[in-house]
Design an enzyme around this catalytic site. Structure first.
Site, PDB file in Angstrom:
ATOM      1  N   GLN A  44      45.960  22.129  28.760  1.00 49.64           N
ATOM      2  CA  GLN A  44      47.268  22.201  29.403  1.00 49.64           C
ATOM      3  C   GLN A  44      48.362  21.659  28.483  1.00 49.64           C
ATOM      4  O   GLN A  44      49.462  22.204  28.414  1.00 49.64           O
ATOM      5  CB  GLN A  44      47.256  21.415  30.718  1.00 49.64           C
ATOM      6  N   GLU A  45      48.044  20.602  27.767  1.00 47.40           N
ATOM      7  CA  GLU A  45      49.042  19.969  26.923  1.00 47.40           C
ATOM      8  C   GLU A  45      49.377  20.792  25.676  1.00 47.40           C
ATOM      9  O   GLU A  45      50.547  20.938  25.312  1.00 47.40           O
ATOM     10  CB  GLU A  45      48.547  18.572  26.485  1.00 47.40           C
TER      11      GLU A  45
END
Length: 370
Positions: free
Chosen positions: A233-234
């Site tokens: 996600q990051e």
């Protein structure tokens, strides 16, 4: 078969909780005409109360329950967990191979009820009774990509357990809790056409960083799949990622956070994963007053927004007369105010996407076995 109780754990991913107030529950029970009940019948309500245990069965699928090792989460599972909490009894949820097995266990009295996505005709052919798991709120299920046929199946329509369960679910529809729970388990948070590129990314990059995720997760007693989902996600697992605000690396650490976590080079994959895991573990510690499993999601929001922002939201929730340590209240606040606050909108997307990535990683053998 796989069973799980409702007891919490730092690695458990059960999250949202809402409950029927005990007074309302008592009123619901009181309204049942007990004098009309056939005393020769064996009612599940009595078994639940006497054993202080609610036994529920269901088939593992995206709308009902997701098995994460020895832990369970999912829309159907959390709904049952919330009902058990409202009765102040332990939930024992068992996954079974198919709906036919689930219905058979209910018919034999070996399960108090089943959560299924089978047809009404199939349920009625077994002489069982059922109602919508959302009290007919099919829109909340449909817009979040969940199965609109999700239902709770009981042996007897006049069983007090059936009556109280129906009252609980319909109160959840009225209060908006059903809609909020469905929103958290949104299957459409990642567009369908994106999964092909996501799988290519993970297949290509996961082998490079899996060992680092595993070693670091073991050090902090975390699930490495969960850390990998945060990393994807990051940064899409790209160690040279950098945002316009200056965060960088696989776990997208700020310069100050990196220094505090002992990271000297944010673009070094092993250091970044170590720093991200340490910071996430620190967030778990900061919200020690929140019981597991909900604490996992508080820590994740704090990882994204900062613990101070979560503290402020908790104070506002308290001012509204609600429990600030209940995930559904925090999630509802974020979701309800996301139109006016971009940070809230980002946090909602952040937690739902990580949940979605985690389930995908766990359910894709070539990723798990890389």
């Amino acid at each position: 078969m796989h069973s799980s109780s409702s007891s919490g754990s730092r690695l458990s991913l059960n999250s949202l909780t809402f409950s029927l107030p005990l007074k309302a529950l008592a009123l619901t029970v009181a309204l049942i005409p007990f004098h009309t009940i056939n005393a020769s019948k064996a009612y599940q309500y009595d078994a639940v109360v006497n054993n202080n245990k609610l036994t529920v069965v269901g088939v593992e699928n995206p709308s009902t329950v997701f098995k994460d090792g020895q832990y369970l989460h999912g829309f159907g599972y959390d709904l049952a967990r919330n009902y058990a909490d409202s009765m102040n009894v332990e939930l024992v949820f068992t996954t079974v191979p198919d709906d036919a097995t689930a219905l058979k266990l209910v018919d034999q009295g070996k399960a108090n009820f089943a959560i299924t996505t089978t047809s009404i005709q199939n349920i009625e052919s077994k002489k069982l009774t059922s109602f919508s798991a959302t009290c007919g709120d099919l829109y909340s299920l449909q817009k979040n990509g969940l199965n609109t046929q999700l239902s709770w199946v009981f042996k007897h329509a006049d069983d007090p357990l059936t009556q109280t369960a129906s009252g609980f679910v319909c109160q959840g529809k009225q209060s908006g809790s059903i809609s909020q729970l469905a929103s958290f388990y949104n299957r459409n948070v990642v567009q369908a056409e994106s999964w092909d590129s996501i799988e290519r990314d993970l297949t290509k990059r996961m082998p490079i960083y899996k060992a680092s995720f595993q070693r670091t997760a073991e050090k902090y007693d975390l699930d490495w799949h969960f850390l990998a989902a945060i990393g994807y996600q990051e940064s899409y697992l790209k160690p040279d990622s950098i945002s316009p605000t200056g965060v960088r690396g696989i776990m997208m650490l700020t310069n100050s956070t990196a220094k505090a976590m002992g990271v000297s080079n944010r673009t070094d994959p092993a250091q970044s994963i170590q720093g991200g895991a340490k910071y996430y573990d620190l967030m778990l510690s900061k919200f020690e007053e929140v019981p597991y499993p909900d604490r996992n999601w508080y820590a994740l929001v704090a990882y994204n927004m900062g613990p101070g922002a979560v503290d402020q939201i908790q104070k506002r929730i308290s001012a509204q007369g609600k429990d600030p340590n209940n995930w559904v209240n925090l999630y509802s606040y974020l979701d309800g105010n996301k139109a006016q606050n971009g940070r809230y909108r980002q946090a909602v997307q952040y937690v739902t996407r990580i949940r979605s990535y985690l389930e995908y990683i766990k359910n894709t053998p070539q990723l798990v076995n890389i």
